[in-house]
Design an enzyme around this catalytic site. Structure first.
Site, PDB file in Angstrom:
ATOM      1  N   ALA A 172       0.863  -1.174   0.000  1.00 45.66           N
ATOM      2  CA  ALA A 172       0.000   0.000   0.000  1.00 45.66           C
ATOM      3  C   ALA A 172       0.902   1.227   0.000  1.00 45.66           C
ATOM      4  O   ALA A 172       2.055   1.151   0.439  1.00 45.66           O
ATOM      5  CB  ALA A 172      -0.877  -0.017   1.246  1.00 45.66           C
TER       6      ALA A 172
ATOM      7  N   GLY B  24       0.734  -4.957   0.842  1.00 44.50           N
ATOM      8  CA  GLY B  24      -0.438  -4.978  -0.040  1.00 44.50           C
ATOM      9  C   GLY B  24      -0.149  -5.607  -1.395  1.00 44.50           C
ATOM     10  O   GLY B  24      -1.073  -6.077  -2.072  1.00 44.50           O
TER      11      GLY B  24
ATOM     12  N   GLU C 263       4.586  -5.383   7.274  1.00 51.77           N
ATOM     13  CA  GLU C 263       3.820  -4.343   7.963  1.00 51.77           C
ATOM     14  C   GLU C 263       4.253  -4.106   9.412  1.00 51.77           C
ATOM     15  O   GLU C 263       4.222  -2.976   9.887  1.00 51.77           O
ATOM     16  CB  GLU C 263       2.318  -4.664   7.919  1.00 51.77           C
ATOM     17  CG  GLU C 263       1.655  -4.383   6.575  1.00 51.77           C
ATOM     18  CD  GLU C 263       1.736  -5.543   5.593  1.00 51.77           C
ATOM     19  OE1 GLU C 263       2.534  -6.482   5.821  1.00 51.77           O
ATOM     20  OE2 GLU C 263       1.003  -5.506   4.593  1.00 51.77           O
TER      21      GLU C 263
ATOM     22  N   GLU D 111      -0.480  -9.191  -0.778  1.00 52.07           N
ATOM     23  CA  GLU D 111      -1.914  -9.403  -0.530  1.00 52.07           C
ATOM     24  C   GLU D 111      -2.701  -9.399  -1.845  1.00 52.07           C
ATOM     25  O   GLU D 111      -3.636 -10.175  -2.017  1.00 52.07           O
ATOM     26  CB  GLU D 111      -2.430  -8.338   0.443  1.00 52.07           C
ATOM     27  CG  GLU D 111      -1.836  -8.545   1.848  1.00 52.07           C
ATOM     28  CD  GLU D 111      -2.156  -7.417   2.801  1.00 52.07           C
ATOM     29  OE1 GLU D 111      -1.765  -6.265   2.511  1.00 52.07           O
ATOM     30  OE2 GLU D 111      -2.792  -7.671   3.838  1.00 52.07           O
TER      31      GLU D 111
END
Ligand code: CAA
Length: 258
Positions: free
Chosen positions: A66, A112, A135, A115
C-alpha cells in the site's frame, strides 16, 4: 476504463493489467485501487474476457505495498476504512471474481502487493522476486487480507513466522511452501501465466466460474473483520507514527511499544 495508474489491454480473451507506478515501485495508492476496481468489474461483465493477468511495470517490483506516504497521518478510523474499502473493491472482488486472476509477480511483492497476489487465484513468480508482509516493521499489521490468505496458503506456522519477523522470502522458498504455483525466469512470467489461462480458455466457462466460487466458499471466515479492526487500531499507536517516519526519512525505526 479510465486508466492513469494502470495499463490495460485485452489480447486473445485475456485482460492484461499492468500497475504502472514504477517510480513508487507500483505502490497501491487510492487512485490505483479505484482503477483496479474498475478493471475487475470490466473483467466480470465482459464475455470476451476469460481470464486476467496482473503484473507490475519495470523489472524491480510487482507491487511494494500500500502507498505508505498516502496513509502516514491516518487515524484508526481512517485506517479501518482503508482496509474495509480495499477488501470490498479490490481484494475480495478479485477472489470472488467469475474469471480466474493470475498474479505475474515480476519483482518485490510486499505488504499490499503480496496481498494482491494472494487474492488472485494463481501466482507465477520471477526467480528474482521477493515476497513478504513487512507491515509490523511499520507498526501495522497486514490490512488487505494478508493474515488470512497467507495462513490459508502456507499454514499457520509459516504465516506467523513471515508476518511477525517481517522478513521477505525468495521466489523459490515461496514455491516450496505453496505460496506461488510456479517460479520462472523474469522474462517468462507473463508467458507462463498466459499458458495457464490458455488451458482455462478451452474449458467450460460456467463450470470454471462455479469451480472458483466453490473453492473460495471453503475459505470464508470472520478473520477478515478481525484483521480490519486491528489494522485500524494500529494507526492509533506511537509505533505506527515512528515506523512511517522512519520509512519516509530512510532511517532505522526505534519502537517503544506504545
Ligand atoms: N509506498 C510508498 N512509496 C514506496 C513504497 C510504498 N509501499 N515502496 C517504495 N516506495 C517508494 C520509495 O519511497 C522510493 O521513493 P523516492 O524515490 O521518492 O524516495 C521509491 O519507491 C523507491 O524505493 P526505495 O528507494 O525504498 O527502493 P529500495 O530498492 O531501496 O528498496 C524496497 C526497495 C525494499 C521494496 C523498499 O522500497 C521498501 O521497503 N518499501 C516498502 C515495503 C513495505 O513496507 N510495504 C508494506 C506497505 S504497508 C501495507 O501494505 C499495508 C497493508 O497491508 C494494507
Amino acid at each position: 476504463m479510465t486508466d492513469q495508474n494502470l495499463i490495460t489491454a485485452v489480447r486473445e480473451n485475456i485482460l492484461y493489467i499492468t500497475i504502472n507506478r514504477e517510480k513508487a515501485l507500483n505502490a497501491l495508492n487510492k487512485a490505483t485501487l479505484a482503477e483496479l476496481a474498475e478493471a475487475i468489474t470490466f473483467a466480470n461483465t465482459t464475455d470476451e474476457v476469460r481470464g486476467v493477468i496482473i503484473t507490475g511495470s519495470g523489472e524491480k517490483a510487482f507491487v511494494a505495498g500500500a502507498d505508505i506516504k498516502e496513509f502516514s497521518d491516518y487515524t484508526g478510523a481512517q485506517g479501518e476504512e482503508l482496509a474495509r474499502k480495499g477488501h470490498e473493491l479490490v481484494f475480495n472482488a478479485i477472489e470472488n471474481a467469475k474469471k480466474p486472476f493470475i498474479a505475474a509477480i515480476n519483482g518485490f511483492a510486499l505488504g499490499g502487493g503480496l496481498e494482491l497476489a494472494m487474492a488472485c487465484h494463481i501466482r507465477v513468480a520471477a526467480e528474482s522476486a521477493k515476497l513478504g508482509l513487512p507491515e509490523v516493521s511499520l507498526g501495522l499489521i497486514p490490512g488487505y487480507g494478508g493474515t488470512q490468505r497467507l495462513t490459508q496458503l502456507v499454514g499457520k506456522g509459516k504465516a506467523i513466522e513471515m508476518i511477525i519477523t517481517a522478513n521477505p522470502i525468495t521466489a523459490h522458498e515461496a514455491e516450496k511452501i505453496g505460496l506461488v504455483n510456479y517460479v520462472v525466469p523474469q522474462s517468462d512470467v507473463i508467458a507462463k501465466a498466459t499458458e495457464i489461462l490458455n488451458f482455462v480458455k478451452k474449458r467450460a466457462p460456467l463450470a470454471v466460474s462455479a469451480a472458483l466460487k466453490a473453492v473460495v466458499a471453503s475459505l470464508n471466515n470472520e478473520g477478515y473483520q478481525v484483521e480490519t479492526t486491528l489494522f485500524g487500531e494500529c494507526f492509533e499507536t506511537e509505533d505506527f507514527k515512528e515506523g512511517v517516519a522512519a520509512f519516509v526519512n530512510k532511517r532505522p525505526s526505534v519502537f517503544l511499544g506504545k
